[in-house]
Design an enzyme around this catalytic site. Structure first.
Site, mmCIF file in Angstrom:
data_model
loop_
_atom_site.group_PDB
_atom_site.id
_atom_site.type_symbol
_atom_site.label_atom_id
_atom_site.label_comp_id
_atom_site.label_asym_id
_atom_site.label_seq_id
_atom_site.Cartn_x
_atom_site.Cartn_y
_atom_site.Cartn_z
ATOM 1 N N LYS A 150 -12.792 -7.116 12.626
ATOM 2 C CA LYS A 150 -12.538 -5.698 12.363
ATOM 3 C C LYS A 150 -13.551 -5.160 11.346
ATOM 4 O O LYS A 150 -13.901 -5.854 10.381
ATOM 5 C CB LYS A 150 -11.109 -5.537 11.840
ATOM 6 C CG LYS A 150 -10.602 -4.102 11.769
ATOM 7 C CD LYS A 150 -9.128 -4.111 11.388
ATOM 8 C CE LYS A 150 -8.520 -2.716 11.370
ATOM 9 N NZ LYS A 150 -7.066 -2.749 11.079
ATOM 10 N N SER A 172 -0.864 -2.429 12.148
ATOM 11 C CA SER A 172 -2.182 -2.370 12.785
ATOM 12 C C SER A 172 -2.572 -3.594 13.586
ATOM 13 O O SER A 172 -3.553 -3.565 14.333
ATOM 14 C CB SER A 172 -3.262 -2.100 11.735
ATOM 15 O OG SER A 172 -3.120 -0.804 11.208
ATOM 16 N N SER A 176 -4.380 0.122 13.810
ATOM 17 C CA SER A 176 -5.771 0.503 13.675
ATOM 18 C C SER A 176 -6.760 -0.531 14.214
ATOM 19 O O SER A 176 -7.953 -0.259 14.317
ATOM 20 C CB SER A 176 -6.081 0.761 12.195
ATOM 21 O OG SER A 176 -5.922 -0.424 11.420
#
Length: 458
Positions: free
Chosen positions: A89, A189, A165
């Site tokens: 990420k 997330s 996310s």
């Protein structure tokens, strides 16, 4: 009689399998059996990324085949992850790379001098870092839209979102562009995109995996964990990330005691989510599990606090206060609006939300006595269509609220929490089944989740 599959054929075939057949154990078996080498698997992955250019462009902020070849040459293939391709990420520091957290605001940030501890641990275990994945800007949304770098498509319906996310990370695993992904979870997330993409997402207890070197959203809540094809995959990755012994998971069926928290977390469900959840409950009961529906005071309290804005909004607003004032034009307007909404929260209001937290964590542990896990839908809705959210602030806010509602309760309680994929008979889209246990019960949760995963697949 057909000829045996060559490594040149076996490697592309591996990435073409559905995620459930691309587990870490499948990878290790293929490597040990000589089906292909990590180098051959990487070449197949690079070719796959090129053939799915539209997906790659939105799932990854950076994907560079030459860099990956060079990186693989320095990977310790004798270690436990043996060259396993894992995407990262965009909020994690990777030595020599820029950490942008999915935003244009940080485009002038100098490259990181060191790896985040989680990244360093993956490297030491022999993982191949495949690239930085797209995400909700600054991780401040459960939907995964990103105006700056693109929004990846849902693997089951390209018009729908992956959730956030950790949106690009989930897409990278779902589309066979990585074996697993390293992500974060402040309010859901990891679990939300796992639910929307038919994957397994594990939010460990906060202190089990170090969060240093990750761009913060709300430091009181930020957690680090994986999205992967299965519970066993998540357990193996968590053992590396947390530097804990690998849990010896046993899938043998057993009569687990499951609690469904009555109240707000089972309201406003899409019909497909409600029907799918009840179908899954029926499966567990048919396999001998005892399922009890009852209120949890700790869950209700956490939900009420989160409805006031919880800890995320004021902490994120404080972190971004000066930067937002200086560079608001560079933010996604939907993210900027959420951040501005926290600027006027008083210290007294914030502390009234923070101070009861430890007490409610203890209350949750007490209420869990006699149960193996709390079972709930991971997300109240099916993944919305991207076009319905991009230019409609009201639709975005409502969808975001419902996406985060169930998961964020267990961030406030710092519970160990995992989302399992469930494909109801005849359903076109999967739903997520969220299991949670009190703070520190990570290994126990993984064990119970492995049993329930096996029950769903029987």
């Amino acid at each position: 009689m057909s000829s045996p599959q060559t490594p040149q054929d076996a490697a592309p075939a591996f990435w073409n399998r559905p995620p459930r057949q691309r587990r870490l154990t499948d990878w290790q078996a293929a490597i040990d059996g000589g089906d292909f080498t990590p180098a051959q698997a990487l070449e197949a992955l690079i070719e796959r990324a090129q053939s799915q250019a539209d997906v790659t462009a939105t799932a990854f902020i950076e994907f560079d085949g030459d860099k990956l070849r060079d990186r693989l040459a320095r990977v310790h293939l004798a270690e436990s992850l043996a060259g396993l391709p894992i995407s990262i990420k965009d909020l994690f520091d990777v030595r020599g790379e820029m950490t942008k957290a999915g935003s244009r605001v940080l485009v002038d940030t100098p490259p990181a001098n060191d790896d985040a501890p989680a990244v360093q641990r993956l490297r030491r275990a022999g993982a191949l870092l495949t690239g930085r994945t797209s995400m909700s800007e600054f991780a401040f949304s459960g939907l995964g839209l990103n105006r700056h770098y693109g929004t990846p498509p849902n693997p089951f319906d390209g018009e729908r979102i992956t959730g956030g996310s950790t949106s690009g990370g989930a897409a990278s695993v779902a589309f066979g562009l990585a074996a697993a992904t390293l992500g974060s979870d402040t309010g859901g997330s990891l679990r939300i995109p796992a639910a929307f993409c038919g994957l397994t997402g594990f939010k460990p207890s906060q202190q089990s995996v170090p969060g240093e070197g990750a761009y913060p959203l709300a430091p009181s809540l930020d957690c680090v964990g994986p999205i992967a094809p299965s519970v066993d995959c998540c357990a193996r990755l968590w053992s590396v990330l947390a530097e804990r012994p690998l849990p010896a998971l046993d899938a043998t069926p057993r009569p687990l005691r499951l609690a469904i928290a009555e109240g707000g977390l089972v309201s406003e469900l899409d019909d497909a989510v409600r029907d799918g959840f009840e179908a899954a409950v029926a499966v567990f009961e048919a396999r001998g599990c005892h399922v009890e529906r009852l209120p949890f005071a700790a869950v209700d309290a956490a939900l009420a606090i989160n409805r006031q804005g919880g800890l995320v909004v004021p902490e994120a607003a404080a972190l971004h206060r000066e930067q937002l004032a200086r560079a608001e034009a560079e933010y996604d307007p939907l993210i900027a609006e959420r951040l501005k909404g926290g600027r006027d929260i008083s210290a007294a209001d914030y502390l009234q939300r923070l101070w009861p937290r430890a007490g409610w964590q203890r209350r949750f542990a007490a209420e869990m006595a006699g149960f193996d896990a709390v079972l709930l839908p991971t997300v109240a809705t099916l993944p919305p269509k991207r076009a319905e959210l991009e230019n409609d602030a009201a639709a975005f806010q409502r969808a975001n609220r419902l996406a985060l509602r169930n998961t964020s309760v267990f961030n406030y309680l710092d519970a160990a929490s995992i989302s399992l994929p469930y494909f109801a008979t005849g359903a076109e889209l999967p739903i997520g089944l969220m299991l949670s246990r009190p703070q520190g019960d990570d290994a126990a949760l993984l064990q119970h989740a492995r049993v329930m995963e096996a029950m769903l697949q029987a």
